[in-house]
Motif scaffolding. Sequence first.
Motif, PDB file in Angstrom:
ATOM      1  N   VAL A 284       0.831  -1.209   0.000  1.00 48.02           N
ATOM      2  CA  VAL A 284       0.000   0.000   0.000  1.00 48.02           C
ATOM      3  C   VAL A 284       0.862   1.254   0.000  1.00 48.02           C
ATOM      4  CG1 VAL A 284      -1.704   1.318   1.302  1.00 48.02           C
ATOM      5  CG2 VAL A 284      -1.947  -1.159   1.104  1.00 48.02           C
ATOM      6  N   ILE A 285       1.815   1.318   0.912  1.00 48.71           N
ATOM      7  CA  ILE A 285       2.644   2.521   1.020  1.00 48.71           C
ATOM      8  C   ILE A 285       3.663   2.586  -0.116  1.00 48.71           C
ATOM      9  CG2 ILE A 285       4.313   3.741   2.470  1.00 48.71           C
ATOM     10  CD1 ILE A 285       2.875   2.618   4.904  1.00 48.71           C
ATOM     11  N   GLY A 286       4.305   1.450  -0.411  1.00 50.27           N
ATOM     12  CA  GLY A 286       5.323   1.452  -1.454  1.00 50.27           C
ATOM     13  C   GLY A 286       4.762   1.797  -2.816  1.00 50.27           C
ATOM     14  N   ILE A 287       3.684   1.111  -3.231  1.00 50.49           N
ATOM     15  CA  ILE A 287       3.102   1.386  -4.539  1.00 50.49           C
ATOM     16  C   ILE A 287       2.460   2.764  -4.569  1.00 50.49           C
ATOM     17  CG2 ILE A 287       1.338   0.662  -6.196  1.00 50.49           C
ATOM     18  CD1 ILE A 287       1.849  -2.201  -5.380  1.00 50.49           C
ATOM     19  N   GLY A 288       1.825   3.163  -3.474  1.00 50.24           N
ATOM     20  CA  GLY A 288       1.190   4.477  -3.428  1.00 50.24           C
ATOM     21  C   GLY A 288       2.188   5.615  -3.575  1.00 50.24           C
ATOM     22  N   LEU A 289       3.271   5.558  -2.803  1.00 50.28           N
ATOM     23  CA  LEU A 289       4.295   6.600  -2.898  1.00 50.28           C
ATOM     24  C   LEU A 289       5.024   6.524  -4.238  1.00 50.28           C
ATOM     25  CD1 LEU A 289       5.821   6.591   0.709  1.00 50.28           C
ATOM     26  CD2 LEU A 289       3.973   7.994  -0.229  1.00 50.28           C
ATOM     27  N   GLY A 290       5.240   5.290  -4.732  1.00 54.80           N
ATOM     28  CA  GLY A 290       5.893   5.145  -6.033  1.00 54.80           C
ATOM     29  C   GLY A 290       5.070   5.755  -7.149  1.00 54.80           C
TER      30      GLY A 290
ATOM     31  N   VAL B 186       4.285  10.203 -11.117  1.00 51.49           N
ATOM     32  CA  VAL B 186       3.429  11.226 -11.716  1.00 51.49           C
ATOM     33  C   VAL B 186       4.007  12.624 -11.477  1.00 51.49           C
ATOM     34  CG1 VAL B 186       1.137  12.279 -11.662  1.00 51.49           C
ATOM     35  CG2 VAL B 186       1.372   9.800 -11.566  1.00 51.49           C
ATOM     36  N   SER B 187       4.493  12.870 -10.247  1.00 59.01           N
ATOM     37  CA  SER B 187       5.039  14.199  -9.946  1.00 59.01           C
ATOM     38  C   SER B 187       6.343  14.468 -10.691  1.00 59.01           C
ATOM     39  CB  SER B 187       5.278  14.330  -8.442  1.00 59.01           C
ATOM     40  OG  SER B 187       6.257  13.390  -8.005  1.00 59.01           O
ATOM     41  N   GLY B 188       7.106  13.420 -11.021  1.00 61.11           N
ATOM     42  CA  GLY B 188       8.370  13.598 -11.722  1.00 61.11           C
ATOM     43  C   GLY B 188       8.239  13.614 -13.229  1.00 61.11           C
ATOM     44  N   SER B 189       7.014  13.401 -13.737  1.00 59.72           N
ATOM     45  CA  SER B 189       6.790  13.402 -15.183  1.00 59.72           C
ATOM     46  C   SER B 189       6.078  14.690 -15.584  1.00 59.72           C
ATOM     47  CB  SER B 189       5.965  12.186 -15.593  1.00 59.72           C
ATOM     48  OG  SER B 189       4.668  12.247 -15.018  1.00 59.72           O
ATOM     49  N   ASP B 190       5.816  14.821 -16.866  1.00 59.98           N
ATOM     50  CA  ASP B 190       5.121  15.994 -17.389  1.00 59.98           C
ATOM     51  C   ASP B 190       3.616  15.785 -17.441  1.00 59.98           C
ATOM     52  OD1 ASP B 190       7.583  17.222 -17.749  1.00 59.98           O
ATOM     53  OD2 ASP B 190       7.803  16.446 -19.799  1.00 59.98           O
ATOM     54  N   THR B 191       3.122  14.746 -16.768  1.00 57.79           N
ATOM     55  CA  THR B 191       1.695  14.446 -16.794  1.00 57.79           C
ATOM     56  C   THR B 191       0.894  15.537 -16.100  1.00 57.79           C
ATOM     57  OG1 THR B 191       2.201  12.083 -16.741  1.00 57.79           O
ATOM     58  CG2 THR B 191      -0.053  12.742 -16.201  1.00 57.79           C
ATOM     59  N   ASP B 192      -0.134  16.006 -16.754  1.00 62.22           N
ATOM     60  CA  ASP B 192      -1.029  17.001 -16.168  1.00 62.22           C
ATOM     61  C   ASP B 192      -2.261  16.274 -15.638  1.00 62.22           C
ATOM     62  OD1 ASP B 192      -2.484  19.154 -15.393  1.00 62.22           O
ATOM     63  OD2 ASP B 192      -2.413  20.204 -17.325  1.00 62.22           O
ATOM     64  N   MET B 193      -2.527  16.410 -14.348  1.00 62.04           N
ATOM     65  CA  MET B 193      -3.641  15.693 -13.720  1.00 62.04           C
ATOM     66  C   MET B 193      -5.001  16.244 -14.151  1.00 62.04           C
ATOM     67  SD  MET B 193      -2.378  13.298 -11.700  1.00 62.04           S
ATOM     68  CE  MET B 193      -3.648  12.960 -10.501  1.00 62.04           C
TER      69      MET B 193
ATOM     70  N   GLY C  42      -2.126   0.175  -4.986  1.00 65.46           N
ATOM     71  CA  GLY C  42      -1.514  -0.501  -3.845  1.00 65.46           C
ATOM     72  C   GLY C  42      -2.539  -1.144  -2.937  1.00 65.46           C
ATOM     73  N   LEU C  43      -3.689  -0.481  -2.775  1.00 65.02           N
ATOM     74  CA  LEU C  43      -4.713  -1.017  -1.882  1.00 65.02           C
ATOM     75  C   LEU C  43      -5.363  -2.263  -2.468  1.00 65.02           C
ATOM     76  CD1 LEU C  43      -5.702  -0.075   0.884  1.00 65.02           C
ATOM     77  CD2 LEU C  43      -7.657   0.964  -0.246  1.00 65.02           C
ATOM     78  N   LEU C  44      -5.504  -2.310  -3.783  1.00 64.45           N
ATOM     79  CA  LEU C  44      -6.094  -3.489  -4.413  1.00 64.45           C
ATOM     80  C   LEU C  44      -5.204  -4.708  -4.205  1.00 64.45           C
ATOM     81  CD1 LEU C  44      -8.237  -4.820  -6.185  1.00 64.45           C
ATOM     82  CD2 LEU C  44      -6.941  -4.057  -8.193  1.00 64.45           C
ATOM     83  N   LEU C  45      -3.902  -4.554  -4.402  1.00 64.77           N
ATOM     84  CA  LEU C  45      -2.984  -5.666  -4.166  1.00 64.77           C
ATOM     85  C   LEU C  45      -2.871  -5.987  -2.679  1.00 64.77           C
ATOM     86  CD1 LEU C  45      -0.107  -4.844  -6.685  1.00 64.77           C
ATOM     87  CD2 LEU C  45      -1.892  -6.573  -6.909  1.00 64.77           C
TER      88      LEU C  45
ATOM     89  N   ALA D 258      -3.763   4.009   4.377  1.00 61.23           N
ATOM     90  CA  ALA D 258      -4.399   4.744   3.289  1.00 61.23           C
ATOM     91  C   ALA D 258      -4.347   6.248   3.527  1.00 61.23           C
ATOM     92  CB  ALA D 258      -5.849   4.284   3.118  1.00 61.23           C
ATOM     93  N   SER D 259      -4.509   6.677   4.765  1.00 56.71           N
ATOM     94  CA  SER D 259      -4.433   8.105   5.084  1.00 56.71           C
ATOM     95  C   SER D 259      -3.027   8.640   4.862  1.00 56.71           C
ATOM     96  CB  SER D 259      -4.862   8.330   6.537  1.00 56.71           C
ATOM     97  OG  SER D 259      -6.184   7.892   6.760  1.00 56.71           O
ATOM     98  N   PHE D 260      -2.022   7.869   5.272  1.00 54.17           N
ATOM     99  CA  PHE D 260      -0.630   8.299   5.076  1.00 54.17           C
ATOM    100  C   PHE D 260      -0.328   8.472   3.590  1.00 54.17           C
ATOM    101  CE2 PHE D 260       3.797   7.140   4.207  1.00 54.17           C
ATOM    102  CZ  PHE D 260       4.459   8.115   4.948  1.00 54.17           C
ATOM    103  N   VAL D 261      -0.738   7.500   2.780  1.00 51.43           N
ATOM    104  CA  VAL D 261      -0.497   7.583   1.341  1.00 51.43           C
ATOM    105  C   VAL D 261      -1.259   8.758   0.738  1.00 51.43           C
ATOM    106  CG1 VAL D 261      -0.876   6.398  -0.856  1.00 51.43           C
ATOM    107  CG2 VAL D 261       0.025   5.140   1.095  1.00 51.43           C
ATOM    108  N   ALA D 262      -2.492   8.985   1.179  1.00 51.66           N
ATOM    109  CA  ALA D 262      -3.299  10.074   0.629  1.00 51.66           C
ATOM    110  C   ALA D 262      -2.651  11.431   0.909  1.00 51.66           C
ATOM    111  CB  ALA D 262      -4.706  10.022   1.228  1.00 51.66           C
ATOM    112  N   PHE D 263      -2.206  11.651   2.141  1.00 50.66           N
ATOM    113  CA  PHE D 263      -1.564  12.928   2.475  1.00 50.66           C
ATOM    114  C   PHE D 263      -0.242  13.089   1.723  1.00 50.66           C
ATOM    115  CE2 PHE D 263      -4.330  12.728   6.275  1.00 50.66           C
ATOM    116  CZ  PHE D 263      -4.860  14.015   6.206  1.00 50.66           C
ATOM    117  N   ALA D 264       0.514  11.997   1.605  1.00 46.49           N
ATOM    118  CA  ALA D 264       1.799  12.070   0.900  1.00 46.49           C
ATOM    119  C   ALA D 264       1.595  12.357  -0.579  1.00 46.49           C
ATOM    120  CB  ALA D 264       2.564  10.761   1.091  1.00 46.49           C
TER     121      ALA D 264
END
Length: 289
Positions: free
Chosen positions: A65-71, A76-83, A95-98, A153-159
């Motif tokens: 959950v934390i590893g995939i979420g932060l990854g 996304v933050s390191g790419s040019d992707t516009d949300m 991460g939560l599904l796995l 899930a809260s930690f990943v969401a805030f991060a």
Amino acid sequence: MSTPQPPMPQPAAPAPTWQAASGGSYTSPIPIIRTHLGHALASEWTKIKSVRSTIWTLGVFLFLVIGIGLGAGALVSGSDTDMHGDSPLALGFFGLLLGSICIITLGVLTTASEYGTGMIRTTMVACPTRSRVLLAKSVVFFAVAFVVTTVSASFVAFAQSAMLEGSGAGTPSGGEWLKGTVGVGLYVALLGLLSLIVGSIIRHSAGAITIMIGVLLAPLVIAMFMFADSLRDLQQALFEYSIPNQLAVFYDNSLSGSGPSGWDPLWIMLGVTAVAFGGAYLLLEKRDV
């Protein structure tokens, strides 16, 4: 001059008295304590925190959950992707599904492993009220699963919100925060509780885990390979009510675009779990251990 003897200690509670064959009586020095649900809860808490399977499954859950979420947030933050105003909380879905597979595994092992080792006989001797045993296992497991899932899930969401600030991501509303933290915590904990109940019904760890992983993934996978027009309605129903889609609803990112919405997946899972719990209770009262 004789030394006075100290007074004998009195028992903590009245003890039973038996009539001896010779006409005398015998009073047991062991106090009688009426057991209640609190004793069963304490016993199940001791079990779940002392076995290695809990440490391993929850450890892998946190890693996923934390590893995939932060990854995902870092990519996304390191790419040019516009949300384009999308909620950054949606990246926690993968991460939560796995990780839910780990909660499923722990739920099954909480009950089925005792049948495999024979420990269930000792449990039932210590607490002959079988419904109390099942209820205690359910309460302790649900509390552990809910706390661990909600906190991670809260930690990943805030991060993720912090990492994606300034990348075009939208600002989640209060309702989105609630569903993306407490909502997913309740849903995954109920999914684990359903696994615990299936483990009590099947009484076989490998079999129950296989069934629950099939319930988790099979509907979505089967629907992806339904190409016939005659199966279009069935395909849509499988998409809408598959567990991955219902989990995605909590992030306002439904895979089907129709079907359950808002908090509907939670009520569906609650109803299914309640029905399964009733069936497990009836079987537990009728079958031998």
